[in-house]
Design a protein around this motif. Structure first.
Motif, mmCIF file in Angstrom:
data_model
loop_
_atom_site.group_PDB
_atom_site.id
_atom_site.type_symbol
_atom_site.label_atom_id
_atom_site.label_comp_id
_atom_site.label_asym_id
_atom_site.label_seq_id
_atom_site.Cartn_x
_atom_site.Cartn_y
_atom_site.Cartn_z
ATOM 1 N N UNK A 89 16.568 -19.278 -52.779
ATOM 2 C CA UNK A 89 15.254 -19.043 -52.174
ATOM 3 C C UNK A 89 14.136 -19.327 -53.162
ATOM 4 N N UNK A 90 14.275 -18.815 -54.398
ATOM 5 C CA UNK A 90 13.223 -18.967 -55.400
ATOM 6 C C UNK A 90 12.915 -20.433 -55.676
ATOM 7 N N UNK A 91 13.948 -21.219 -55.936
ATOM 8 C CA UNK A 91 13.717 -22.618 -56.280
ATOM 9 C C UNK A 91 13.061 -23.380 -55.137
ATOM 10 N N UNK A 92 13.476 -23.066 -53.909
ATOM 11 C CA UNK A 92 12.879 -23.732 -52.757
ATOM 12 C C UNK A 92 11.391 -23.387 -52.658
ATOM 13 N N UNK A 93 11.065 -22.124 -52.838
ATOM 14 C CA UNK A 93 9.661 -21.707 -52.751
ATOM 15 C C UNK A 93 8.814 -22.359 -53.844
ATOM 16 N N UNK A 94 9.360 -22.448 -55.052
ATOM 17 C CA UNK A 94 8.586 -23.044 -56.145
ATOM 18 C C UNK A 94 8.389 -24.539 -55.926
ATOM 19 N N UNK A 95 9.404 -25.215 -55.382
ATOM 20 C CA UNK A 95 9.249 -26.634 -55.073
ATOM 21 C C UNK A 95 8.193 -26.838 -53.994
ATOM 22 N N UNK A 96 8.200 -25.974 -52.998
ATOM 23 C CA UNK A 96 7.178 -26.055 -51.954
ATOM 24 C C UNK A 96 5.793 -25.778 -52.520
ATOM 25 N N UNK A 97 5.719 -24.843 -53.474
ATOM 26 C CA UNK A 97 4.443 -24.531 -54.112
ATOM 27 C C UNK A 97 3.921 -25.756 -54.867
ATOM 28 N N UNK A 98 4.823 -26.458 -55.552
ATOM 29 C CA UNK A 98 4.419 -27.677 -56.261
ATOM 30 C C UNK A 98 3.925 -28.736 -55.274
ATOM 31 N N UNK A 99 4.578 -28.811 -54.124
ATOM 32 C CA UNK A 99 4.131 -29.756 -53.101
ATOM 33 C C UNK A 99 2.728 -29.419 -52.616
ATOM 34 N N UNK A 100 2.498 -28.139 -52.372
ATOM 35 C CA UNK A 100 1.161 -27.728 -51.912
ATOM 36 C C UNK A 100 0.095 -28.016 -52.959
ATOM 37 N N UNK A 101 0.496 -28.048 -54.209
ATOM 38 C CA UNK A 101 -0.450 -28.354 -55.288
ATOM 39 C C UNK A 101 -0.725 -29.845 -55.390
ATOM 40 N N UNK A 102 0.102 -30.651 -54.713
ATOM 41 C CA UNK A 102 -0.134 -32.092 -54.700
ATOM 42 C C UNK A 102 1.004 -32.943 -55.196
ATOM 43 N N UNK A 103 2.087 -32.338 -55.678
ATOM 44 C CA UNK A 103 3.229 -33.117 -56.156
ATOM 45 C C UNK A 103 3.993 -33.714 -54.979
ATOM 46 N N UNK A 104 4.565 -34.890 -55.183
ATOM 47 C CA UNK A 104 5.396 -35.536 -54.167
ATOM 48 C C UNK A 104 6.854 -35.232 -54.490
ATOM 49 N N UNK A 105 7.548 -34.541 -53.593
ATOM 50 C CA UNK A 105 8.938 -34.155 -53.790
ATOM 51 C C UNK A 105 9.861 -35.101 -53.037
ATOM 52 N N UNK A 106 10.839 -35.658 -53.751
ATOM 53 C CA UNK A 106 11.871 -36.475 -53.140
ATOM 54 C C UNK A 106 13.210 -35.778 -53.338
ATOM 55 N N UNK A 107 13.774 -35.242 -52.247
ATOM 56 C CA UNK A 107 15.077 -34.594 -52.327
ATOM 57 C C UNK A 107 16.190 -35.622 -52.161
ATOM 58 N N UNK A 108 17.412 -35.192 -52.531
ATOM 59 C CA UNK A 108 18.599 -36.045 -52.455
ATOM 60 C C UNK A 108 18.354 -37.380 -53.164
ATOM 61 N N UNK A 109 17.654 -37.280 -54.270
ATOM 62 C CA UNK A 109 17.379 -38.451 -55.103
ATOM 63 C C UNK A 109 17.958 -38.183 -56.483
ATOM 64 N N UNK A 110 19.063 -38.810 -56.784
ATOM 65 C CA UNK A 110 19.793 -38.556 -58.026
ATOM 66 C C UNK A 110 19.351 -39.516 -59.115
ATOM 67 N N UNK A 111 18.777 -38.982 -60.168
ATOM 68 C CA UNK A 111 18.383 -39.811 -61.305
ATOM 69 C C UNK A 111 19.632 -40.172 -62.099
#
Length: 431
Positions: A109-131
């Motif tokens: 739950x925590x990690x999902x919320x923080x990723x969403x928070x980063x998105x709301x701040x303007x970051x572009x999140x790409x899931x299922x993208x393996x570096x």
């Protein structure tokens, strides 16, 4: 630092755990174009005790995360410590630097919320993208982006002037660059599982519980291990139950060879019946992970790559806490990246980016050095036994221990305990 016409972002962050999402949030808040890459899809699990110290709560507050208890942010008052067949309830230190409460939340739950928070701040999140590795400049060898694989197995390249490795303890990204783990730093091991707790004595416990005497068998009739067990109520009808052990070096840990999964099973089976730690109440399997401690991967910055969180080995040797330092590292790294954009020469930009490592070293290096000494002491069963039975019950020692182990002390000012810890951290070599 300004992204060129071929760049996809000003900064690429590899991994959307607390360190990566913190970095992405702070970079985006500073006006940078941020690409946050996560190999899994949210929500996804991570092995952790799920506890949040007041230091971690303070970092979340700085980020602007809404910590409303109605949204699942359970609050705890401090530590309930068990040692030598005695127990103490130790409130979190009353200091101005941190709030007077901690929290706990499952990492899924925590990690999902923080990723969403980063998105709301303007970051572009790409899931299922393996570096899959770094993209290097052919002439200079500097990191200029990443190679990745998308969910449909397409190979892609993303370019940016700075890449932040937040890809956890193994950090394949850093390893690919030759930035490997150090053998002179402590390494911990943690195993945990979950139990349904509704209607039991553990449900919504106001204290994070720590069992400092961790026996390999029957208490008093077996080996006393250098580590502790924990029980953290999560406020959602479950508790996180686990144990951690630490060794001063990876070699010493390998030599121990304990079956921690079996030890955790035995410990939970011997707990009081009204706690409800039964196979019927267990949620999910027992899982384990390594805890990289005391800056066990350096340098934290080199040639366009910045390491944050577990990738840089930022877990505290004192208590196995890593979330607070991951969040802090993201904030400090983002500040360096944003400041570097204002410099007009390559040399000046590199100096500012390298300043991130120096700032983290100045903030935590001495404290981690003390932690390494602490680990070397508790590796000796006789010292561990003496400390838990005779030293810990002394009130002044207890006050010192809770501040030192939780890293919740006034860095400037405060009472004599705060001043002593701060002085020790300053004089300890920040290697």
């Amino acid at each position: 630092m300004r992204a060129g016409s071929r760049d996809d972002a000003d900064v690429i962050v590899v991994g959307a755990g607390p360190a990566g999402s913190s970095t992405a949030h702070w970079c985006a808040s500073a006006g940078l174009d941020v690409l946050l890459l996560e190999k899994s899809a949210f929500p996804r699990d991570k092995i952790c005790g799920d506890g949040l110290t007041p230091r971690a709560v303070a970092e979340l507050a700085r980020m602007g995360v809404d910590l409303d208890p109605a949204d699942g942010w359970i609050r705890n008052e401090g530590l309930r410590v068990f040692a030598g067949r005695r127990s103490w309830e130790l409130p979190w230190p009353d200091v101005t630097a941190f709030p007077g409460y901690g929290s706990a939340m499952a990492r899924a739950t925590l990690d999902h919320r923080l990723a969403q928070h980063a998105q709301r701040s303007g970051a572009k999140l790409l899931e299922r993208t393996k570096v899959t590795g770094p993209l290097l400049d052919e002439r200079s060898g500097r990191t200029v982006g990443v190679r990745a694989q998308t969910a449909d197995r397409r190979d892609v390249v993303y370019r940016a002037p700075v890449v932040v490795a937040a890809d956890g303890v193994s950090s394949r990204f850093a390893t690919a660059l030759g930035i490997t783990r150090r053998d002179d730093r402590p390494l911990g091991t943690a195993y945990r599982t979950y139990f349904r707790s509704e209607g039991t004595a553990r449900h919504e416990d106001a204290w994070m519980e720590s069992h400092l005497e961790l026996w390999s068998g029957a208490p008093g009739k077996s080996d006393l291990l250098p580590g502790y067990g924990w029980i953290f109520a999560l406020g959602d009808g479950t508790v996180n139950v686990g144990l951690g052990s630490v060794s001063s070096t990876p070699a010493r840990q390998s030599a121990v060879g304990h079956d921690y999964k079996a030890l955790l099973q035995q410990w939970t089976q011997n707990t009081p019946e009204d706690w409800g730690f039964t196979p019927e109440n267990q949620v999910g399997p027992i899982r384990g992970a390594a805890l990289p401690m005391g800056f066990n991967r350096t340098p934290l910055y080199r040639d366009g790559t910045t390491l944050v969180g577990d990738a840089g080995g930022m877990v505290s040797p004192f208590n196995g806490e890593g979330i607070a330092y991951a969040l802090q590292a993201g904030r400090v790294a983002a500040d360096a990246i944003a400041q570097a954009r204002t410099r007009t020469t390559d040399a000046a930009r590199e100096a500012v980016l390298g300043g991130y490592a120096e700032r983290m070293r100045a903030d935590l290096g001495g404290y981690y050095t003390l932690g390494r000494a602490f680990v070397r002491l508790i590796e000796h069963p006789a010292i561990m036994r003496f400390g838990t039975r005779y030293a810990l019950p002394v009130p002044v020692v207890m006050q010192f221990v809770v501040k030192l182990l939780s890293d919740c002390y006034e860095p400037r000012g405060g009472d004599w305990v705060d001043r002593l810890i701060a002085a020790l951290a300053r004089v300890a070599p920040a290697a």
